[in-house]
Design a protein around this motif. Structure first.
Motif, PDB file in Angstrom:
ATOM      1  N   TYR A  45       0.660  -1.501   0.268  1.00  0.00           N
ATOM      2  CA  TYR A  45       0.228  -0.035  -0.022  1.00  0.00           C
ATOM      3  C   TYR A  45       0.788   1.544   0.427  1.00  0.00           C
ATOM      4  O   TYR A  45       0.519   2.581  -0.387  1.00  0.00           O
ATOM      5  N   LYS A 133     -10.531   4.029  -3.316  1.00  0.00           N
ATOM      6  CA  LYS A 133     -10.747   3.027  -3.810  1.00  0.00           C
ATOM      7  C   LYS A 133      -9.785   2.517  -2.364  1.00  0.00           C
ATOM      8  O   LYS A 133     -10.023   0.984  -1.847  1.00  0.00           O
ATOM      9  N   ALA A 134      -8.091   2.882  -2.638  1.00  0.00           N
ATOM     10  CA  ALA A 134      -7.042   2.474  -2.230  1.00  0.00           C
ATOM     11  C   ALA A 134      -7.083   2.125  -0.538  1.00  0.00           C
ATOM     12  O   ALA A 134      -6.746   1.569  -0.059  1.00  0.00           O
ATOM     13  N   GLU A 136     -10.263   2.194   1.402  1.00  0.00           N
ATOM     14  CA  GLU A 136     -11.071   1.384   1.293  1.00  0.00           C
ATOM     15  C   GLU A 136     -10.600  -0.123   1.640  1.00  0.00           C
ATOM     16  O   GLU A 136     -10.762  -0.540   1.958  1.00  0.00           O
ATOM     17  N   ASP A 137      -9.729  -0.535   0.598  1.00  0.00           N
ATOM     18  CA  ASP A 137      -9.140  -1.547   0.204  1.00  0.00           C
ATOM     19  C   ASP A 137      -8.510  -1.982   1.199  1.00  0.00           C
ATOM     20  O   ASP A 137      -8.429  -2.805   1.844  1.00  0.00           O
ATOM     21  N   ALA A 140      -9.624  -2.742   4.546  1.00  0.00           N
ATOM     22  CA  ALA A 140     -11.169  -3.547   4.509  1.00  0.00           C
ATOM     23  C   ALA A 140      -9.415  -4.982   4.945  1.00  0.00           C
ATOM     24  O   ALA A 140      -9.506  -6.095   5.471  1.00  0.00           O
ATOM     25  N   GLU A 141      -8.247  -4.960   4.148  1.00  0.00           N
ATOM     26  CA  GLU A 141      -7.147  -5.836   4.473  1.00  0.00           C
ATOM     27  C   GLU A 141      -6.586  -5.810   5.801  1.00  0.00           C
ATOM     28  O   GLU A 141      -6.225  -6.763   6.733  1.00  0.00           O
TER      29      GLU A 141
END
Length: 146
Positions: A45, A133-134, A136-137, A140-141
């Motif tokens: 990330y 979006k990054a 949010e991803d 989530a991870e």
């Protein structure tokens, strides 16, 4: 009359600043990561944010503008907050909580700017949405480490 170029530049500066804050936070917590999977995720990330920042800077250069540094006070406060929390409890769980909090702040701030600068260019809006979006991803991870 709304000026598309002004909206575009303002949005891109927010994107650049947000990516810088995300990368600095990841670098700051990275030294505390002891879980190999978490380390790989942080690295992935950080790279994703670096790539998004590069795209942002390229677009800013198209408008003959420079990227923005995060506000010094906000950056200092964030750094101190992380240091204090990591001193108390430096583990994967704490890193995940910090990163999720940061992602949430980034999502809220940038989503607000996307709405505020709705007249910005399609390219700048696309980059801003990719950053959201990054985040949010990433959030989530991070749940796996709670």
């Amino acid at each position: 009359m709304v000026n598309m170029e002004e909206h575009t530049i303002s949005l891109l500066k927010e994107c650049s600043s947000g990516c810088k804050m995300a990368m600095r936070t990841i670098q700051q917590v990275r030294e505390y990561a002891r879980d190999e999977k978490l380390e790989r995720l942080l690295d992935a990330y950080e790279k994703k944010h670096r790539d998004l920042e590069k795209s942002t800077i390229q677009l800013l250069e198209h408008y003959n503008k420079k990227d923005e540094e995060p506000g010094k006070m906000a950056e200092f406060m964030a750094k101190m907050d992380i240091e204090m929390k990591m001193l108390v409890h430096a583990d994967s769980h704490q890193i995940a909580k910090l990163m999720m909090d940061g992602c949430n702040m980034g999502i809220q701030a940038l989503s607000e700017k996307i709405n505020q600068y709705a007249e910005a260019s399609k390219e700048s809006l696309d980059i801003a949405k990719k950053i959201v979006k990054a985040e949010e991803d990433f959030m989530a991870e991070m749940k796996e480490f709670l």
